[in-house]
Design a protein around this motif. Sequence first.
Motif, PDB file in Angstrom:
ATOM      1  N   ASN A 112      -5.433  16.220   8.356  1.00 16.92           N
ATOM      2  CA  ASN A 112      -5.430  16.214   6.897  1.00 16.92           C
ATOM      3  C   ASN A 112      -4.030  16.062   6.344  1.00 16.92           C
ATOM      4  O   ASN A 112      -3.799  15.322   5.376  1.00 16.92           O
ATOM      5  CB  ASN A 112      -6.072  17.514   6.392  1.00 16.92           C
ATOM      6  N   GLN A 113      -3.058  16.765   6.929  1.00 19.39           N
ATOM      7  CA  GLN A 113      -1.687  16.683   6.434  1.00 19.39           C
ATOM      8  C   GLN A 113      -1.120  15.281   6.582  1.00 19.39           C
ATOM      9  O   GLN A 113      -0.390  14.801   5.707  1.00 19.39           O
ATOM     10  CB  GLN A 113      -0.815  17.687   7.173  1.00 19.39           C
ATOM     11  N   ALA A 149      -2.975  12.309   6.887  1.00 20.01           N
ATOM     12  CA  ALA A 149      -3.733  11.308   6.143  1.00 20.01           C
ATOM     13  C   ALA A 149      -3.608  11.481   4.628  1.00 20.01           C
ATOM     14  O   ALA A 149      -3.461  10.495   3.901  1.00 20.01           O
ATOM     15  CB  ALA A 149      -5.201  11.362   6.560  1.00 20.01           C
ATOM     16  N   HIS A 150      -3.678  12.710   4.139  1.00 16.88           N
ATOM     17  CA  HIS A 150      -3.730  12.940   2.691  1.00 16.88           C
ATOM     18  C   HIS A 150      -2.403  13.364   2.089  1.00 16.88           C
ATOM     19  O   HIS A 150      -2.202  13.210   0.876  1.00 16.88           O
ATOM     20  CB  HIS A 150      -4.795  13.995   2.385  1.00 16.88           C
ATOM     21  N   GLN A 151      -1.518  13.907   2.902  1.00 19.37           N
ATOM     22  CA  GLN A 151      -0.231  14.350   2.373  1.00 19.37           C
ATOM     23  C   GLN A 151       0.942  13.530   2.887  1.00 19.37           C
ATOM     24  O   GLN A 151       2.042  13.645   2.359  1.00 19.37           O
ATOM     25  CB  GLN A 151       0.004  15.828   2.726  1.00 19.37           C
ATOM     26  N   ARG A 169       4.025   4.027   6.597  1.00 16.21           N
ATOM     27  CA  ARG A 169       2.881   4.935   6.629  1.00 16.21           C
ATOM     28  C   ARG A 169       3.124   6.016   7.689  1.00 16.21           C
ATOM     29  O   ARG A 169       3.688   5.747   8.735  1.00 16.21           O
ATOM     30  CB  ARG A 169       1.598   4.191   6.984  1.00 16.21           C
ATOM     31  N   ALA A 229      -4.900   9.317  12.345  1.00 16.58           N
ATOM     32  CA  ALA A 229      -4.784   9.505  10.902  1.00 16.58           C
ATOM     33  C   ALA A 229      -3.664   8.623  10.386  1.00 16.58           C
ATOM     34  O   ALA A 229      -2.552   8.632  10.925  1.00 16.58           O
ATOM     35  CB  ALA A 229      -4.505  10.970  10.569  1.00 16.58           C
ATOM     36  N   SER A 234      -1.671   7.678   6.777  1.00 16.38           N
ATOM     37  CA  SER A 234      -1.509   8.160   5.406  1.00 16.38           C
ATOM     38  C   SER A 234      -1.982   7.107   4.410  1.00 16.38           C
ATOM     39  O   SER A 234      -1.764   5.907   4.590  1.00 16.38           O
ATOM     40  CB  SER A 234      -0.040   8.523   5.137  1.00 16.38           C
ATOM     41  N   ARG A 235      -2.647   7.575   3.350  1.00 19.66           N
ATOM     42  CA  ARG A 235      -3.156   6.653   2.343  1.00 19.66           C
ATOM     43  C   ARG A 235      -2.018   6.015   1.546  1.00 19.66           C
ATOM     44  O   ARG A 235      -2.115   4.859   1.128  1.00 19.66           O
ATOM     45  CB  ARG A 235      -4.094   7.398   1.393  1.00 19.66           C
ATOM     46  N   ASP A 236      -0.954   6.747   1.347  1.00 17.96           N
ATOM     47  CA  ASP A 236       0.180   6.262   0.566  1.00 17.96           C
ATOM     48  C   ASP A 236       1.399   6.102   1.461  1.00 17.96           C
ATOM     49  O   ASP A 236       1.454   6.617   2.582  1.00 17.96           O
ATOM     50  CB  ASP A 236       0.498   7.233  -0.574  1.00 17.96           C
TER      51      ASP A 236
END
Length: 465
Positions: free
Chosen positions: A182-183, A185-187, A293, A310, A312-314
């Motif tokens: 989560n960290q 991919a999303h953060q 990324r 994972a 990252s989206r951004d």
Amino acid sequence: MASVASTDGRDGLEQWVEAKRRPADRIGVSSTPTGLRFAFYGRTSTVRHQDRTTSQGRQREAAELLIDGWGTIVGSFFDTGCSRRVPWRARKQAAQLLDLVASGGVDAIVVGEYERAFSGTQFQSMYGWFTRHGVRVWLLPETDGPVDVGDPDHRALLSLLGAQSQREVLRARHRVLAAMHNQAAHQGRYLGGRPPYGYRLVDAGRHPNPDQARWGRRLQHLAPDPVTAPHVAWMFAERLAGRSRSRIARNLNARGVPCPSQVDPGRNRHRAGGVWTLRTVAVILANPRYTGRQVWGRRPAGSDSAHGPAVSRDIAHPALVSEEDFLAAQQIRSARAAKDGAIRSYALAGLVRCGVCARRMDSHWVHDRPGYRCRHGHSSACQPTTERPKTIYLREDHLIDRIAAHFGDPDDLDGRGHARARVVAAELRATGSIVVCDSGGVIVVSERDVSPDSEREPKTNASLK
């Protein structure tokens, strides 16, 4: 004023505090010591996140509480940085304890914490060995004394403890992996490890966890290294120009560019040598973090891991190469020079599959033009057999004409010859397709539907007979 020492070695203050305790709180399980010789065993899994002195002291204190009045500890064995899954013989301190048991140096073993010492069915498998040497194992608080596998309650308890220790490991691993996934991919968090060549670590602000922040921990993220980042950008540019990875490595060595182990020897103590190798260049060119990324989990932490890679989206840090150029670099296949020094190019290399034996067809140069053939596993090192299917050979330009017609009007494709072949090959890769050939014709299929172990009649997208 100096403290007054007691006859048993304790100072006056300690003796006073002990005397103030209620009788029920004082240590003591038997008033008739039998003088058993105990060996204490404990373990801690890490040295970075656990204090050995504190952990050993806590486990040793629990062991002394259990055997008080029954004997004394004559040997202490404590493993650090060792997983509970590792067999006792493979643990340094545990192996020494087993040698002491075999020599008859102790009468019993006391374990401060079952989950620290055993995993799964380790205890059941070792119990017989301990019994043969006349040694019993004491546990606190599970059995509050020596273990007796003849007792049904003890057997059930040991089975439960083994399952619980395994469950604890799996649950902890799952929680950690899920949090890290989560960290990333999303953060876009940097999760540790060596920074890739071309980057350095810089401060990224206050840690989001309040407790960690109060201890002074801060986040970090990747930033371009002004010394090495230009070399990474140059490597991608050379690869996009068609240079081989070995040629790139030779050029870097010839120019005296420091390799990763020279730039950061502290984080690369496991690497020997101070030159660029083909493998080093290949790893850098295949690292997606150069696109900016954050990527985590490309190499799974275990076969039972349920979390895939994972991304990252951004954008998490400055990029050294664009995503388009990075993906294009992964498709580059450098051609080797022939004996006459000429570079022979095969646009469809790796995209042509034999419809008879499901092997990838070999690139084959005949009559000054590229082609593809399959000998169905036959080589000059073995005699041909009558059962072997006839060799399949197809010219590349004939394949290009058929594939181009499948994707649309050939006139819509830019260029002719090699340029046209590259456009067709790019279209195949973009659509995830390959070409399957046999004596009956040529078809374009999805690569997912064809494998060496699949049936000989794959699901087709179109026939090009």
